[in-house]
Design an enzyme around this catalytic site. Structure first.
Site, PDB file in Angstrom:
ATOM      1  N   TYR A 278      26.634 -19.969  42.034  1.00 28.56           N
ATOM      2  CA  TYR A 278      28.070 -20.161  41.780  1.00 28.56           C
ATOM      3  C   TYR A 278      28.784 -20.967  42.861  1.00 28.56           C
ATOM      4  O   TYR A 278      30.000 -21.093  42.821  1.00 28.56           O
ATOM      5  CB  TYR A 278      28.752 -18.790  41.634  1.00 28.56           C
ATOM      6  CG  TYR A 278      28.614 -18.193  40.244  1.00 28.56           C
ATOM      7  CD1 TYR A 278      27.370 -17.791  39.762  1.00 28.56           C
ATOM      8  CD2 TYR A 278      29.726 -18.027  39.427  1.00 28.56           C
ATOM      9  CE1 TYR A 278      27.242 -17.241  38.499  1.00 28.56           C
ATOM     10  CE2 TYR A 278      29.605 -17.475  38.164  1.00 28.56           C
ATOM     11  CZ  TYR A 278      28.370 -17.081  37.705  1.00 28.56           C
ATOM     12  OH  TYR A 278      28.256 -16.535  36.445  1.00 28.56           O
TER      13      TYR A 278
ATOM     14  N   LYS B 202      13.858 -13.182  41.085  1.00 31.68           N
ATOM     15  CA  LYS B 202      12.863 -13.952  40.339  1.00 31.68           C
ATOM     16  C   LYS B 202      11.977 -14.650  41.366  1.00 31.68           C
ATOM     17  O   LYS B 202      11.759 -15.861  41.319  1.00 31.68           O
ATOM     18  CB  LYS B 202      13.597 -14.933  39.408  1.00 31.68           C
ATOM     19  CG  LYS B 202      12.749 -15.594  38.343  1.00 31.68           C
ATOM     20  CD  LYS B 202      12.141 -14.650  37.316  1.00 31.68           C
ATOM     21  CE  LYS B 202      11.136 -15.439  36.471  1.00 31.68           C
ATOM     22  NZ  LYS B 202      10.253 -14.572  35.684  1.00 31.68           N
TER      23      LYS B 202
ATOM     24  N   ASP C  82      13.552 -10.652  34.504  1.00 28.63           N
ATOM     25  CA  ASP C  82      13.176 -10.639  33.082  1.00 28.63           C
ATOM     26  C   ASP C  82      12.657  -9.251  32.680  1.00 28.63           C
ATOM     27  O   ASP C  82      12.995  -8.737  31.610  1.00 28.63           O
ATOM     28  CB  ASP C  82      12.171 -11.758  32.755  1.00 28.63           C
ATOM     29  CG  ASP C  82      10.989 -11.849  33.708  1.00 28.63           C
ATOM     30  OD1 ASP C  82      11.024 -11.201  34.780  1.00 28.63           O
ATOM     31  OD2 ASP C  82      10.021 -12.563  33.384  1.00 28.63           O
TER      32      ASP C  82
ATOM     33  N   ASP D  86      25.579 -11.579  36.410  1.00 27.08           N
ATOM     34  CA  ASP D  86      26.467 -11.962  35.314  1.00 27.08           C
ATOM     35  C   ASP D  86      25.806 -11.667  33.976  1.00 27.08           C
ATOM     36  O   ASP D  86      26.400 -11.054  33.082  1.00 27.08           O
ATOM     37  CB  ASP D  86      26.791 -13.462  35.439  1.00 27.08           C
ATOM     38  CG  ASP D  86      27.684 -13.940  34.316  1.00 27.08           C
ATOM     39  OD1 ASP D  86      28.677 -13.250  34.014  1.00 27.08           O
ATOM     40  OD2 ASP D  86      27.381 -14.996  33.725  1.00 27.08           O
TER      41      ASP D  86
ATOM     42  N   ASP E 236      26.450  -8.330  31.020  1.00 26.17           N
ATOM     43  CA  ASP E 236      26.811  -8.458  29.602  1.00 26.17           C
ATOM     44  C   ASP E 236      25.869  -7.608  28.759  1.00 26.17           C
ATOM     45  O   ASP E 236      26.288  -6.913  27.833  1.00 26.17           O
ATOM     46  CB  ASP E 236      26.755  -9.926  29.136  1.00 26.17           C
ATOM     47  CG  ASP E 236      28.136 -10.590  29.139  1.00 26.17           C
ATOM     48  OD1 ASP E 236      28.919 -10.301  30.071  1.00 26.17           O
ATOM     49  OD2 ASP E 236      28.418 -11.390  28.227  1.00 26.17           O
TER      50      ASP E 236
HETATM   51  C1  IPM Z   1      32.309 -12.827  34.584  1.00 28.54           C
HETATM   52  C2  IPM Z   1      32.552 -14.123  33.863  1.00 28.54           C
HETATM   53  C3  IPM Z   1      32.713 -15.264  34.871  1.00 28.54           C
HETATM   54  C4  IPM Z   1      31.447 -15.345  35.673  1.00 28.54           C
HETATM   55  C5  IPM Z   1      33.041 -16.621  34.209  1.00 28.54           C
HETATM   56  C6  IPM Z   1      34.347 -16.568  33.474  1.00 28.54           C
HETATM   57  C7  IPM Z   1      33.044 -17.763  35.203  1.00 28.54           C
HETATM   58  O1  IPM Z   1      31.545 -14.371  32.941  1.00 28.54           O
HETATM   59  O2  IPM Z   1      33.154 -12.435  35.410  1.00 28.54           O
HETATM   60  O3  IPM Z   1      31.305 -12.175  34.331  1.00 28.54           O
HETATM   61  O4  IPM Z   1      30.468 -15.962  35.249  1.00 28.54           O
HETATM   62  O5  IPM Z   1      31.426 -14.760  36.759  1.00 28.54           O
HETATM   63 MN    MN Z   2      30.146 -12.731  32.749  1.00 21.95          MN
END
Ligand code: IPM
Ligand code: MN
Length: 351
Positions: A134, A185, A218, A242, A246
């Site tokens: 990032y 990884k 993975d 990240d 999710d």
């Molecule tokens: C998160 C989001 C952000 C990230 C995006 C919006 C840049 O997906 O906070 O998880 O990747 O950190």
């Molecule tokens: Mn995210």
């Protein structure tokens, strides 16, 4: 307590209104007033003024005890410049190196896995939040042609890796969690991720009471779906964190419920739901505000208002159990009505 509130874009505005409602309610009920100040930063503000974050913006944020953010992202700003400056910029400028993402299944019926109960899905992901992929180091050469070459570098520093891994262990120790899993990884990225291996090996002997486990990311993805009950604390880099969070959000009932804190222990920190701005849903009173409300609870806990934080969490848990929420959790309420229900639950519990 003084809190800066950045509703941002899209449904961020909708859910932030409810998080603010809850923070005010809990402040009244517990008799500890919480001062909230709204900052207009977001796509509208950028399109109107050309400013993403004002020149003194990050310094301004540091004057608050905490920052609450709704969500950022708007199709009218296709390069996401404002989101990068406001969200990623604040993470870096305030050195918020811990992305704390709790994953808790509140109700069995919300888990997409067969036969899993709340006892099976209860862990925390610590995502390194200031470096990795990032950092924006790289570039495009001959962009837009068939000869285009792009480079995007992943940065890992000893200091950066050390402080996040240490934070994960310290959290496990403080909360009596028995295992910490570090995911990297290093089989495919032997340079950058050898550093993660080295730091993990250095730190594990300092926590003899905690089982230290390493997984390639993975394999972690596979095992999170096969049997999430084996995880208590997970620590990983920025990008893997990240993605994994999710997946983890799905395990607890979707992005509408997922909370997060961007922390630098002892300093001004920033709290936000994990979900995005979902532009097509904006202003329609349909977004689930519970992720934002739980992020506010995390913020209260971080600010030392533990009873307030617990009251908010209990009220959300109650609302979920009663199906008093948006359709994604099996309810029939809108965003505002969900906020009202949770606020009432907090008041009733203290009455
Ligand atoms: C998160 C989001 C952000 C990230 C995006 C919006 C840049 O997906 O906070 O998880 O990747 O950190
Ligand atoms: Mn995210």
């Amino acid at each position: 307590m003084r809190i800066a509130v950045i509703p941002g874009d899209g449904v961020g505005v909708d859910v932030t209104a409810e998080a603010v409602k809850i923070v005010r309610a809990v402040g009244e009920v517990f008799g500890r007033p919480i001062d909230l100040e709204t900052l207009p930063w977001g796509a509208d503000h950028f399109l109107r003024t050309g400013v993403t974050v004002p020149p003194d913006g990050y310094a301004l944020l540091r004057e608050f005890d905490a920052v609450f953010i709704g969500a950022l992202g708007d199709p009218r700003v296709p390069d996401h410049r404002h989101a990068r400056d406001i969200l990623l910029g604040t993470r870096v400028e305030l050195d918020l190196y811990v992305n704390h993402r709790p994953v808790r299944l509140l109700d069995e019926r919300l888990c997409p896995l067969k036969g899993r109960t709340p006892a099976d899905v209860d862990f925390v992901v610590f995502r390194e939040n200031t470096e990795g992929l990032y950092v924006g180091i790289g570039g495009r050469f001959k962009a837009g042609t068939d000869d285009e070459i792009t480079v995007q570098e992943e940065l890992n520093t000893y200091k950066g890796v050390h402080r996040i891994v240490r934070h994960a262990f310290e959290f496990a120790r403080a909360r009596g969690r028995q295992t910490v899993c570090m995911a990297d990884k290093s089989n495919a990225m032997p340079d950058g991720h050898a550093l993660w291996q080295r730091v993990f090996r250095e730190l594990t002997p300092r926590y003899p009471e905690i089982e230290a486990r390493h997984l390639y990311v993975d394999a972690l993805a596979l095992l999170l779906v096969q049997d999430p009950s084996q995880f208590q604390v997970i620590v990983t880099n920025n990008l893997f964190g990240d993605i994994i969070t999710d997946l983890a959000a799905a395990l607890q009932g979707g992005l509408g419920l997922a909370a997060s804190g961007n922390l630098h222990p002892g300093r001004t920190s920033m709290f936000e739901p994990v979900h995005g701005s979902a532009p097509p849903l904006a202003g329609k009173n349909v977004a689930n505000p519970m992720g934002a409300i739980l992020s506010a609870a995390l913020m209260l806990e971080y600010l030392g208002a533990a009873p307030e934080a617990s009251a908010v969490e209990a009220a959300v848990q109650w609302a979920v159990a009663e199906r008093q929420g948006t359709p994604d959790i099996g309810g029939k309420l809108g965003t505002r009505e969900t906020g009202d229900y949770v606020a009432d639950a907090i008041r009733r519990a203290r009455a």
